[in-house]
Design a protein around this motif. Structure first.
Motif, PDB file in Angstrom:
ATOM      1  N   SER A  96       0.778  -1.345  -0.210  1.00 38.28           N
ATOM      2  CA  SER A  96      -0.121  -0.115   0.050  1.00 38.28           C
ATOM      3  C   SER A  96       0.870   1.268   0.106  1.00 38.28           C
ATOM      4  O   SER A  96       2.016   1.311   0.476  1.00 38.28           O
ATOM      5  CB  SER A  96      -0.958  -0.233   1.253  1.00 38.28           C
ATOM      6  OG  SER A  96      -0.147   0.398   2.387  1.00 38.28           O
ATOM      7  N   ALA A  97       0.244   2.307  -0.608  1.00 39.78           N
ATOM      8  CA  ALA A  97       1.197   3.747  -0.765  1.00 39.78           C
ATOM      9  C   ALA A  97       0.014   4.761  -0.054  1.00 39.78           C
ATOM     10  O   ALA A  97      -1.269   4.821  -0.479  1.00 39.78           O
ATOM     11  CB  ALA A  97       1.564   3.772  -2.147  1.00 39.78           C
ATOM     12  N   LEU A  98       0.489   5.432   0.773  1.00 42.53           N
ATOM     13  CA  LEU A  98      -0.227   6.531   1.232  1.00 42.53           C
ATOM     14  C   LEU A  98       0.089   7.900   0.643  1.00 42.53           C
ATOM     15  O   LEU A  98       1.440   8.520   1.071  1.00 42.53           O
ATOM     16  CB  LEU A  98      -0.209   6.685   2.916  1.00 42.53           C
ATOM     17  CG  LEU A  98      -0.992   7.877   3.402  1.00 42.53           C
ATOM     18  CD1 LEU A  98      -2.735   7.471   3.101  1.00 42.53           C
ATOM     19  CD2 LEU A  98      -0.626   7.831   5.025  1.00 42.53           C
ATOM     20  N   LEU A  99      -0.653   8.600  -0.358  1.00 41.39           N
ATOM     21  CA  LEU A  99      -0.170   9.632  -1.049  1.00 41.39           C
ATOM     22  C   LEU A  99      -1.692  10.244  -1.141  1.00 41.39           C
ATOM     23  O   LEU A  99      -2.231  10.390  -2.227  1.00 41.39           O
ATOM     24  CB  LEU A  99       0.201   9.340  -2.304  1.00 41.39           C
ATOM     25  CG  LEU A  99       0.745  10.439  -3.091  1.00 41.39           C
ATOM     26  CD1 LEU A  99       1.759  11.300  -2.615  1.00 41.39           C
ATOM     27  CD2 LEU A  99       1.195   9.917  -4.594  1.00 41.39           C
ATOM     28  N   GLY A 100      -2.224  11.129   0.252  1.00 42.73           N
ATOM     29  CA  GLY A 100      -3.337  11.745   0.426  1.00 42.73           C
ATOM     30  C   GLY A 100      -4.558  10.686   0.571  1.00 42.73           C
ATOM     31  O   GLY A 100      -4.990  10.568   1.468  1.00 42.73           O
ATOM     32  N   ILE A 101      -4.658   9.680  -0.399  1.00 41.93           N
ATOM     33  CA  ILE A 101      -5.489   8.344   0.023  1.00 41.93           C
ATOM     34  C   ILE A 101      -4.526   7.283  -0.018  1.00 41.93           C
ATOM     35  O   ILE A 101      -3.319   7.239  -0.449  1.00 41.93           O
ATOM     36  CB  ILE A 101      -6.744   8.393  -1.036  1.00 41.93           C
ATOM     37  CG1 ILE A 101      -6.082   8.038  -2.370  1.00 41.93           C
ATOM     38  CG2 ILE A 101      -7.391   9.625  -1.053  1.00 41.93           C
ATOM     39  CD1 ILE A 101      -7.013   7.735  -3.480  1.00 41.93           C
TER      40      ILE A 101
END
Length: 114
Positions: A96-101
């Motif tokens: 997973s990647a958190l970039l705003g969402i």
């Protein structure tokens, strides 16, 4: 739109090792947080390891001392080195990647035989 592609899953005997990779594309931004989760059918997805860019890493108690998360920040790639694998590590592993969402990959299956 960020896309995440995991690779490196497979079958391994207990005590063995695997290295998972996850590459993010579709953004030129440096992703602040990247994580690995895993899920077994019928159970909730659980956090395995987390890496904040330039910050600390964190691990589930069940994998501490056996798994290592690392990143190539220039390429938005995150790795999960898994050693001394146990049958209970068998799961689909998701990046997973958190970039705003939160963005998710489709997962890669890890099977550890006893």
């Amino acid at each position: 739109q960020v896309q995440l592609v995991e690779s490196g899953g497979g079958w391994v005997p207990a005590g063995g090792s695997l290295r998972l990779s996850c590459e993010a594309s579709g953004t030129s931004a440096r992703i602040p947080v990247m994580r690995w989760y895993r899920q077994v059918p019928g159970k909730q997805r659980e956090l395995v390891a987390s890496s904040a860019r330039g910050g600390p890493t964190d691990y589930a108690d069940s994998v501490k001392g056996r798994f290592t998360i690392s990143r190539d920040n220039a390429k938005n790639v995150v790795y999960l080195e898994m050693n001394n694998l146990k049958p209970e590590d068998t799961a689909v592993y998701y990046c997973s990647a958190l970039l705003g969402i939160m963005y998710w990959g489709k997962g890669t299956l890890v099977t550890v035989s006893s």
